[in-house]
Design a protein around this motif. Structure first.
Motif, PDB file in Angstrom:
ATOM      1  N   SER A 147      46.855  12.051 -26.645  1.00 37.59           N
ATOM      2  CA  SER A 147      46.573  11.702 -25.296  1.00 37.59           C
ATOM      3  C   SER A 147      45.699  10.482 -25.234  1.00 37.59           C
ATOM      4  O   SER A 147      45.634   9.829 -24.394  1.00 37.59           O
ATOM      5  CB  SER A 147      45.586  13.112 -24.914  1.00 37.59           C
ATOM      6  OG  SER A 147      45.006  12.831 -23.322  1.00 37.59           O
ATOM      7  N   ALA A 148      44.680  10.543 -26.254  1.00 40.69           N
ATOM      8  CA  ALA A 148      44.003   9.105 -26.017  1.00 40.69           C
ATOM      9  C   ALA A 148      44.968   7.656 -26.205  1.00 40.69           C
ATOM     10  O   ALA A 148      44.931   6.934 -25.321  1.00 40.69           O
ATOM     11  CB  ALA A 148      42.966   8.986 -27.263  1.00 40.69           C
ATOM     12  N   HIS A 159      40.631  11.262 -20.308  1.00 39.95           N
ATOM     13  CA  HIS A 159      41.753  10.557 -20.464  1.00 39.95           C
ATOM     14  C   HIS A 159      42.614  10.210 -19.235  1.00 39.95           C
ATOM     15  O   HIS A 159      42.875  11.215 -18.488  1.00 39.95           O
ATOM     16  CB  HIS A 159      42.538  11.319 -21.677  1.00 39.95           C
ATOM     17  CG  HIS A 159      42.051  11.009 -22.832  1.00 39.95           C
ATOM     18  ND1 HIS A 159      42.382  11.885 -23.879  1.00 39.95           N
ATOM     19  CD2 HIS A 159      40.985  10.674 -23.171  1.00 39.95           C
ATOM     20  CE1 HIS A 159      41.568  11.742 -25.039  1.00 39.95           C
ATOM     21  NE2 HIS A 159      40.742  10.855 -24.690  1.00 39.95           N
ATOM     22  N   ALA A 203      47.047   7.334 -22.922  1.00 37.25           N
ATOM     23  CA  ALA A 203      46.161   6.784 -21.847  1.00 37.25           C
ATOM     24  C   ALA A 203      45.842   5.481 -22.102  1.00 37.25           C
ATOM     25  O   ALA A 203      45.717   4.587 -20.997  1.00 37.25           O
ATOM     26  CB  ALA A 203      44.602   7.504 -22.085  1.00 37.25           C
ATOM     27  N   GLU A 204      46.110   4.734 -23.293  1.00 39.86           N
ATOM     28  CA  GLU A 204      45.970   3.295 -23.558  1.00 39.86           C
ATOM     29  C   GLU A 204      47.293   2.422 -23.343  1.00 39.86           C
ATOM     30  O   GLU A 204      47.003   1.173 -23.710  1.00 39.86           O
ATOM     31  CB  GLU A 204      45.141   2.909 -24.800  1.00 39.86           C
ATOM     32  CG  GLU A 204      43.919   3.625 -25.137  1.00 39.86           C
ATOM     33  CD  GLU A 204      42.904   3.046 -24.163  1.00 39.86           C
ATOM     34  OE1 GLU A 204      43.119   1.632 -23.963  1.00 39.86           O
ATOM     35  OE2 GLU A 204      41.720   3.453 -23.877  1.00 39.86           O
TER      36      GLU A 204
END
Length: 305
Positions: A238-239, A260, A242-243
């Motif tokens: 997920s991180a 996130h 998100a980026e």
């Protein structure tokens, strides 16, 4: 008389192929495995193994014995279940294992139900990949496995196990906030999976049940996912999404961090990405009171989805 523990060693050897791998699977030394098999051979008065280069080969007598082994083990498990039922109050330790998302979404709430209903019953949870869960079942190191059917999982026809469906868990496309697919999903109520064919994907390719499912559903949609980054734990995946480093499929039972900046986009049309989650157990154990209570608790947890 046949010692069923030695018969279990023969079953493991038939599955793993070498004494070394059998010893690792059963947490024994190679010499202990060889000794158990020699003793079984002497007890039965037949040759069970023959040298085959650096390996060993099962004899026809060994294959005959293995054909009867499943019935013997199932009957033994049924006898143990009846004895436990006769004892009344649930005690001892009930052991579960499962894939990460199933441990979080199903096993944890099921264990909470069990502890409330049967305070005298201890529980033990292990997180493992699906194939490893079935090896733990065979080694009698766990009682119920909550897994995803796939290439590393025995077929439902395998006489050693029962497999009971628990849940069909739909998956969504996970994209960064502001992504074109997030906008299209908001406008149309979802997007076809093929709409993400050109995107970079985030998934760990090895020792990960999720990749097998992703590859199959993408192939059905007409493309092969281009894996740009490899991560397995959903927090890390997920991180990265998100980026803006890629997209992935995420099961609906998996909670995602509120911090996130990601969007779940429903997948429309065919194929619909769904993970089937099943409970696996050794054949003959379903009548054991602790196993029956555990399966009931898992079923109740699955109904929440």
């Amino acid at each position: 008389m046949i010692d069923l523990r030695r018969l279990r060693v023969l079953r493991a050897l038939a599955e793993h192929g070498t004494v070394t791998e059998t010893a690792a699977a059963l947490h024994l030394t190679s010499s202990a495995v060889s000794q158990q098999l020699r003793q079984l051979s002497r007890e039965l008065g037949v040759e069970l193994l023959r040298p085959d280069g650096r390996r060993v080969r099962l004899t026809p007598a060994a294959h005959i014995l293995l054909r009867h082994a499943e019935t013997l083990h199932a009957q033994w498990e049924e006898a143990r279940a009846e004895l436990a039922a006769d004892a009344g109050r649930l005690t001892g330790t009930f052991r579960l294992c499962g894939v990460s998302s199933a441990v979080a979404g199903l096993v944890a709430p099921a264990v909470t139900r069990l502890r409330r209903a049967h305070p005298g019953l201890g529980t033990e949870i292990r997180e493992e990949e699906s194939g490893d869960c079935f090896r733990l079942l065979l080694a009698e190191e766990t009682d119920v496995a909550v897994v995803l059917p796939g290439a590393g999982v025995p077929p439902v026809t395998d006489p050693r196990f029962e497999q009971r469906p628990l849940l069909d868990d739909r998956q969504d496309l996970l994209v960064p906030e502001g992504h074109r697919l997030a906008r299209a999903g908001a406008a149309d109520g979802g997007v076809p999976l093929a709409g993400a064919a050109a995107e970079p994907w985030i998934v760990k390719r090895r020792h990960n049940d999720t990749f097998t499912l992703l590859a199959a559903v993408c192939a059905a949609a007409g493309f092969t996912p281009r894996v740009a980054h490899e991560a397995k734990e959903w927090f890390a995946v997920s991180a990265l999404v998100a980026e803006g480093l890629g997209v992935c499929l995420v099961p609906r039972m998996v909670p995602l961090p509120a911090a996130h900046a990601v969007v779940r986009v429903p997948v429309t049309g065919e194929p619909v990405p769904v993970r089937r989650i099943v409970a696996g157990l050794r054949r003959g154990t379903a009548g054991h009171p602790a196993v029956a209570a555990g399966l009931a608790a898992l079923g109740e947890a699955a109904e929440a989805f």
